[in-house]
Scaffold this motif. Structure first.
Motif, PDB file in Angstrom:
ATOM      1  N   PHE A  50       0.822  -1.207   0.000  1.00 51.09           N
ATOM      2  CA  PHE A  50       0.000   0.000   0.000  1.00 51.09           C
ATOM      3  C   PHE A  50       0.860   1.262   0.000  1.00 51.09           C
ATOM      4  O   PHE A  50       0.646   2.182   0.792  1.00 51.09           O
ATOM      5  CB  PHE A  50      -0.948  -0.006   1.209  1.00 51.09           C
ATOM      6  CG  PHE A  50      -1.843  -1.207   1.253  1.00 51.09           C
ATOM      7  CD1 PHE A  50      -2.938  -1.297   0.409  1.00 51.09           C
ATOM      8  CD2 PHE A  50      -1.576  -2.266   2.111  1.00 51.09           C
ATOM      9  CE1 PHE A  50      -3.772  -2.410   0.434  1.00 51.09           C
ATOM     10  CE2 PHE A  50      -2.395  -3.380   2.144  1.00 51.09           C
ATOM     11  CZ  PHE A  50      -3.495  -3.454   1.313  1.00 51.09           C
ATOM     12  N   GLY A  83       2.110   4.732  -0.469  1.00 55.49           N
ATOM     13  CA  GLY A  83       1.374   5.986  -0.587  1.00 55.49           C
ATOM     14  C   GLY A  83       0.153   6.074   0.311  1.00 55.49           C
ATOM     15  O   GLY A  83      -0.589   7.052   0.264  1.00 55.49           O
ATOM     16  N   ALA A  84      -0.077   5.051   1.136  1.00 57.62           N
ATOM     17  CA  ALA A  84      -1.216   5.081   2.058  1.00 57.62           C
ATOM     18  C   ALA A  84      -1.069   6.239   3.024  1.00 57.62           C
ATOM     19  O   ALA A  84       0.039   6.633   3.392  1.00 57.62           O
ATOM     20  CB  ALA A  84      -1.306   3.767   2.826  1.00 57.62           C
ATOM     21  N   GLN A  85      -2.198   6.799   3.419  1.00 59.16           N
ATOM     22  CA  GLN A  85      -2.199   7.944   4.332  1.00 59.16           C
ATOM     23  C   GLN A  85      -3.002   7.620   5.581  1.00 59.16           C
ATOM     24  O   GLN A  85      -3.833   6.708   5.581  1.00 59.16           O
ATOM     25  CB  GLN A  85      -2.806   9.157   3.639  1.00 59.16           C
ATOM     26  CG  GLN A  85      -2.066   9.577   2.401  1.00 59.16           C
ATOM     27  CD  GLN A  85      -2.792  10.680   1.657  1.00 59.16           C
ATOM     28  OE1 GLN A  85      -3.994  10.844   1.775  1.00 59.16           O
ATOM     29  NE2 GLN A  85      -2.051  11.438   0.872  1.00 59.16           N
ATOM     30  N   TYR A 101      -6.308   4.806   1.185  1.00 65.14           N
ATOM     31  CA  TYR A 101      -5.514   4.423   0.021  1.00 65.14           C
ATOM     32  C   TYR A 101      -6.306   4.794  -1.222  1.00 65.14           C
ATOM     33  O   TYR A 101      -7.431   4.335  -1.401  1.00 65.14           O
ATOM     34  CB  TYR A 101      -5.225   2.915   0.064  1.00 65.14           C
ATOM     35  CG  TYR A 101      -4.280   2.422  -0.994  1.00 65.14           C
ATOM     36  CD1 TYR A 101      -2.943   2.798  -0.991  1.00 65.14           C
ATOM     37  CD2 TYR A 101      -4.720   1.578  -1.995  1.00 65.14           C
ATOM     38  CE1 TYR A 101      -2.064   2.334  -1.949  1.00 65.14           C
ATOM     39  CE2 TYR A 101      -3.853   1.100  -2.964  1.00 65.14           C
ATOM     40  CZ  TYR A 101      -2.521   1.486  -2.939  1.00 65.14           C
ATOM     41  OH  TYR A 101      -1.657   1.025  -3.895  1.00 65.14           O
ATOM     42  N   ASN A 102      -5.720   5.635  -2.047  1.00 66.93           N
ATOM     43  CA  ASN A 102      -6.415   6.142  -3.237  1.00 66.93           C
ATOM     44  C   ASN A 102      -7.775   6.755  -2.869  1.00 66.93           C
ATOM     45  O   ASN A 102      -8.794   6.493  -3.510  1.00 66.93           O
ATOM     46  CB  ASN A 102      -6.598   5.048  -4.293  1.00 66.93           C
ATOM     47  CG  ASN A 102      -5.281   4.598  -4.878  1.00 66.93           C
ATOM     48  OD1 ASN A 102      -4.316   5.345  -4.919  1.00 66.93           O
ATOM     49  ND2 ASN A 102      -5.227   3.360  -5.322  1.00 66.93           N
ATOM     50  N   ASN A 103      -7.782   7.520  -1.794  1.00 65.37           N
ATOM     51  CA  ASN A 103      -8.976   8.216  -1.290  1.00 65.37           C
ATOM     52  C   ASN A 103     -10.082   7.284  -0.802  1.00 65.37           C
ATOM     53  O   ASN A 103     -11.234   7.690  -0.694  1.00 65.37           O
ATOM     54  CB  ASN A 103      -9.540   9.189  -2.334  1.00 65.37           C
ATOM     55  CG  ASN A 103      -8.564  10.292  -2.641  1.00 65.37           C
ATOM     56  OD1 ASN A 103      -7.911  10.825  -1.752  1.00 65.37           O
ATOM     57  ND2 ASN A 103      -8.440  10.631  -3.909  1.00 65.37           N
TER      58      ASN A 103
END
Length: 154
Positions: A38, A40-42, A61-63
């Motif tokens: 994942f 780039g996960a926030q 993840y990806n909004n």
């Protein structure tokens, strides 16, 4: 083995039991695997699920808000996301309505483990609260059933 892992994941989703949500308790195998899967996960938050050695990550993840479950070795066991009841597959929706139509749907989770998708649906009526598992073929099973405390509403 697949059924055992899936049962553990279902039990942890249903019970919601966690002993820790400190990132420092997550081992390097798990964090390395998470970053690979994942990237780039926030807004990542971690918890260790009670003594089973399963790590649960909640993140964006990806909004999309997601959940992922890993074992101690860093193997990804399952991913899940909350979905709208309207997004259930038609067969699942029809069979759920036929069998549990008198219940109100509170939450629906799409769970993917070992390339198999199932749905955990939290439902209730005036007397009971239940978690059911629905599979792609429309079959269902009760994971947890509890009586509601009607006195609490007074």
């Amino acid at each position: 083995m697949k059924k055992i892992i899936f049962a553990i994941l279902i039990a942890t989703v249903v019970s919601g039991t966690a002993v820790s949500n400190e990132k420092s308790t997550v081992n390097s195998n798990v964090t390395r695997s998470f970053q690979k899967e994942f990237s780039g996960a926030q807004s990542v938050s971690w918890e260790t699920l009670d003594s089973k050695g399963i790590y649960h990550a909640s993140f964006i993840y990806n909004n999309i808000p997601l959940n992922a479950y890993f074992d101690r070795e860093g193997n990804l066991l399952a991913t899940g996301r909350i979905i709208k009841q309207e997004n259930l597959p038609m067969l699942v929706s029809k069979k759920k309505k036929k069998k549990y139509g008198q219940y109100t749907v509170l939450e629906t989770i799409e769970l993917i483990a070992d390339s198999e998708t199932s749905y955990i649906v939290k439902i209730e009526n005036e007397k009971l609260k239940m978690y059911i598992q629905a599979r792609g073929d429309g079959s269902t099973s009760i994971l947890k059933k509890e009586k509601k405390n009607n006195l609490a509403k007074l």
